[in-house]
Design a protein around this motif. Structure first.
Motif, PDB file in Angstrom:
ATOM      1  N   ILE A   1      41.373  50.873  38.501  1.00  0.00           N
ATOM      2  CA  ILE A   1      40.416  50.458  39.534  1.00  0.00           C
ATOM      3  C   ILE A   1      41.166  49.939  40.766  1.00  0.00           C
ATOM      4  CG2 ILE A   1      38.699  48.689  40.106  1.00  0.00           C
ATOM      5  CD1 ILE A   1      37.609  49.031  37.230  1.00  0.00           C
ATOM      6  N   ALA A   2      42.131  49.061  40.535  1.00  0.00           N
ATOM      7  CA  ALA A   2      42.891  48.496  41.663  1.00  0.00           C
ATOM      8  C   ALA A   2      43.663  49.598  42.390  1.00  0.00           C
ATOM      9  CB  ALA A   2      43.836  47.417  41.162  1.00  0.00           C
TER      10      ALA A   2
ATOM     11  N   ASP B   1      41.616  52.558  50.410  1.00  0.00           N
ATOM     12  CA  ASP B   1      41.683  51.702  51.598  1.00  0.00           C
ATOM     13  C   ASP B   1      42.921  51.981  52.441  1.00  0.00           C
ATOM     14  OD1 ASP B   1      39.373  50.556  50.730  1.00  0.00           O
ATOM     15  OD2 ASP B   1      40.304  48.749  49.912  1.00  0.00           O
TER      16      ASP B   1
ATOM     17  N   ARG C   1      41.220  51.898  44.352  1.00  0.00           N
ATOM     18  CA  ARG C   1      40.644  51.180  45.504  1.00  0.00           C
ATOM     19  C   ARG C   1      41.687  51.011  46.612  1.00  0.00           C
ATOM     20  NH1 ARG C   1      36.239  47.829  45.675  1.00  0.00           N
ATOM     21  NH2 ARG C   1      37.467  46.168  46.616  1.00  0.00           N
TER      22      ARG C   1
ATOM     23  N   ASN D   1      33.192  50.584  40.620  1.00  0.00           N
ATOM     24  CA  ASN D   1      34.145  49.838  41.433  1.00  0.00           C
ATOM     25  C   ASN D   1      34.806  50.675  42.519  1.00  0.00           C
ATOM     26  OD1 ASN D   1      34.586  46.952  40.290  1.00  0.00           O
ATOM     27  ND2 ASN D   1      34.378  48.253  38.493  1.00  0.00           N
ATOM     28  N   VAL D   2      34.999  51.943  42.245  1.00  0.00           N
ATOM     29  CA  VAL D   2      35.731  52.793  43.186  1.00  0.00           C
ATOM     30  C   VAL D   2      34.782  53.641  44.018  1.00  0.00           C
ATOM     31  CG1 VAL D   2      37.492  54.602  43.344  1.00  0.00           C
ATOM     32  CG2 VAL D   2      37.705  52.841  41.618  1.00  0.00           C
TER      33      VAL D   2
END
Lengths: 291, 417
Positions: B246-247, B254, B250, B277-278
């Motif tokens: 997820i991190a 970005d 994301r 989340n994404v």
């Protein structure tokens, strides 16, 4: 690559200054260790998540709301718990135990309320596309979070150094009993500082989904370790030292991630040990004078 | 007189044999397991635990699970403790399940990290560890009969199709330079090692231009993504747990950086959690494993995917635990136990193992074909093909299986636009 890491470290460091600022303010004024600090941040993150998902409120609008609510909650919490802790023979140790327990309760309640899944807010709500700084590109969400953190640090500085309340707050930081003897309403000053400390943590939480990928109820423990590292590097009890601590931590983390990524999670502990061995009072700490 | 005595003796023998039979058949089958309601693995652990609970609830509603040695159904009692994603806590609780609760069956918590501490404990106590999703290759050895992996293949098998695609199909598409990032844990580390070996064995067909680990608790990847981009890779493989993926995804979204070919594990395994989340757009063109929570295998035993999904939504309507591969994994564990208890000679731990190994190649569940390496207990079936996430005309996710060719449902999109 180094230039990218250094600048990213400054942005990340500004954010971690905000993360540690509230913890250091509370410790500086009350000499109590708020081990539930990371959980307050988590609650701020979930508040921002729900405000965005239910009301469509963007994080920049959610931040002041979350801050005011946290201060409003902090005020009665202070009078409920802190004076009792301060009357103990060893308030620092008792506060560690008390806030550890409080942290466990908060995590358990948050897990029941929110479930265990990761939550986040889309990065685009803080700006689409990367932002170019000194020839390097960074996510807009990072830059905005860093800028808000810097603004919050400036506001805390103004509060501490340009207001009458700030002057009395610093007086309490220097010597609580002497401040009391000079007629300062120590409990009122401390209650406001406690609320502001929680408020700063909650505002940091609003931007956590952008800086930490996502949020979950149990994220507080990791945040606490990082916060302690940041404030020990800067100086315990000196909120402005937190800014330096945050930037040192941020740069060190980003450089480690670039060149020695496998070892990056050792960094908080290495920095903590290093600072405690070389300069136990922190980079901005002053040597204590004993009468 | 003699007749009376014989009659009394017979009556006593009948009475005792009845008592003995009653004593032999337990009132309940105790299944002990752990779950994590908080910490790094909470989301996935709770999904696995909930899947197992669905199986237990269904069996108990039918009067219990059939146990061959007693020739009758026996209710199941689940004894479960919360390890909070902490290995030290988990070690204590595994011990407690074995020594204090004296469970009949010991099932591990989610994943390699929380299973790793159970492996030596179970072995020391001669207790068979029902390893649900702990796929670290180091857990399985010929000298340890006290472990079987039920619900997914051993980590070294996972990247079989991923490695096959990169080394066989990759060069044809123009993929020469591969970057690999992995979280430093057994699950991801083993997969990284397998992929590394496969690339080496391909003898220059593709080369690794970035090969680095990050701590499993990493939540910020922007700088790492920039470092990877600087190596100018044709393909990027990022191996992590769900929070890492997820991190990573994301941060990638970005950062404005686009990789021509990107693989991550969890868009396939925990699709709902990652998509929430994404976002669907952030997953478009990402390559991933296509697991049994996506592929509707035709099970020969237990519920089908749609039936299980319906049972899940009925049991957990609040959505606090999201449906995904680990939900299927927990349920599959139950099905394996059900089959094993129906064929075992006794509740002895090695007899149970023998029964589970005996299912190899004969059991097809919602999770695919169950195949065990009988020597080590490692799962070598339930393989997960390589797929690519695409969006349909309504913007919903769909999985296109791209490798191996015999399972492919479409062509890969390369380079990603």
């Amino acid at each position: 690559m180094l230039a990218y890491a250094l600048l990213a470290g400054v942005i990340f460091g500004l954010y971690f200054s905000l993360v540690g600022m509230g913890l250091n303010l509370v410790f500086g004024v009350m000499r109590i260790v708020n081990l539930a600090h990371g959980d307050v941040l988590m609650l701020g993150a979930f508040a921002a998540f729900w405000l965005f998902n239910l009301l469509g409120l963007p994080p920049l609008a959610a931040a002041p709301i979350v801050f005011v609510v946290a201060v409003a909650i902090g005020w009665p919490l202070y009078f409920l718990f802190v004076p009792r802790l301060l009357r103990a023979r060893d308030p620092e140790m008792l506060s560690i135990i008390f806030f550890f327990g409080l942290s466990q309760v908060v995590v358990a309640l948050a897990t029941i309320a929110f479930g265990t899944n990761e939550r986040s807010i889309p990065g685009r709500v803080l700006g689409s596309g990367p932002v170019h700084i000194l020839g390097q590109s960074y996510p807009a969400a990072w830059v905005v979070s860093g800028a808000v953190s810097a603004a919050a640090v400036v506001l805390v500085t103004l509060y501490l150094y340009r207001t009458r309340l700030g002057t009395t707050t610093r007086a309490v930081m220097v010597h609580r009993e002497e401040a009391l003897a000079t007629g300062i309403d120590v409990h009122r000053v401390s209650a406001i500082a406690f609320g502001v400390g929680l408020g700063l943590a909650a505002v940091a939480g609003v931007f956590a989904p952008f800086m930490m990928g996502s949020v979950r109820p149990a994220m507080g423990a990791d945040i606490n370790i990082t916060s302690f590292t940041v404030i020990v590097i800067g100086s315990l009890g000196n909120p402005l030292g937190t800014v330096l601590g945050g930037i040192v931590y941020g740069i060190a983390l980003m450089v480690m991630q670039s060149y020695f990524s496998s070892w990056a999670n050792l960094l908080p502990y290495l920095l903590l040990i290093g600072i405690l061995l070389i300069r136990p009072t922190g980079l901005l700490g002053r040597t204590l004078r004993h009468a | 007189m003699l007749r009376k005595s014989l009659g009394a003796l017979c009556a006593i023998l009948v009475c005792f044999s009845g008592l003995a039979r009653a004593a032999e058949a337990p009132k309940e089958i105790k299944i002990g397991t752990l779950y994590a309601s908080s910490g790094n693995y909470a989301g996935v652990s709770m999904a696995q635990y909930s899947g197992l609970k669905i199986w237990i609830d269904r069996k108990n509603a039918e009067g219990g699970v059939f146990v061959k040695p007693f020739n009758r159904k026996i209710p199941i009692r689940l004894i479960a403790y919360d390890d909070q994603s902490n290995t030290a806590t988990a070690a204590t609780l595994y011990n407690q399940l074995i020594t204090q609760d004296k469970v009949d069956i010991l099932a591990a918590d989610f994943g390699s990290v929380l299973t790793s501490v159970a492996v030596p404990i179970a072995r020391d106590h001669h207790m068979l560890l029902i390893d649900q999703t702990g796929s670290g290759a180091t857990f399985f050895s010929k000298d340890n009969p006290y472990i079987v992996l039920t619900s997914l293949p051993v980590s070294s098998v996972w990247p079989k199709y991923l490695a096959g695609f990169l080394t066989q199909e990759g060069p044809k598409l123009g993929i020469k330079r591969v970057a690999m990032l992995y979280a430093t844990n057994d699950f991801n580390g083993t997969q990284a090692a397998t992929l590394r070996d496969a690339i080496k064995a391909a003898k220059g067909a593709v080369e690794l231009v970035y090969d680095n680990g990050v701590p499993t608790n990493t939540t910020s990847y922007t700088v790492t993504i920039n470092t990877i981009a600087a190596t100018n890779p044709d393909a990027v493989v990022a191996l992590g747990y769900v929070n890492n993926d997820i991190a990573f995804l994301r941060n990638l979204q970005d950062s404005g950086i686009r990789f021509k070919w990107l693989f991550t594990i969890y868009p396939g395994l925990e699709t709902e959690a990652v998509e929430k989340n994404v976002g669907a757009k952030g997953l478009e063109h990402v390559f991933t494993y296509v697991p049994s929570s996506v592929v509707a295998y035709r099970p020969e035993f237990g519920l089908s995917l749609s039936e299980f999904r319906a049972a899940w939504e009925s049991r957990f309507p609040d959505g606090k635990v999201e449906f995904g591969f680990n939900s299927v994994a927990g349920y599959t564990t139950g099905l394996v136990l059900e089959k094993a208890l129906a064929s075992t000679d006794s509740l002895d731990q090695l007899a149970l193992r023998k029964a589970i190994v005996g299912l190899s190649g004969k059991l097809k569940t919602i999770d695919g074909a169950f195949e065990l390496d009988g020597a080590t207990g490692a799962q070598v079936g339930e393989a997960q093909p390589l797929g690519q996430v695409e969006l349909d005309e309504h913007g919903h996710l769909r999985f296109v299986t791209v490798y191996p060719p015999e399972l492919a449902t479409g062509k890969p999109v390369y380079p990603a636009p």
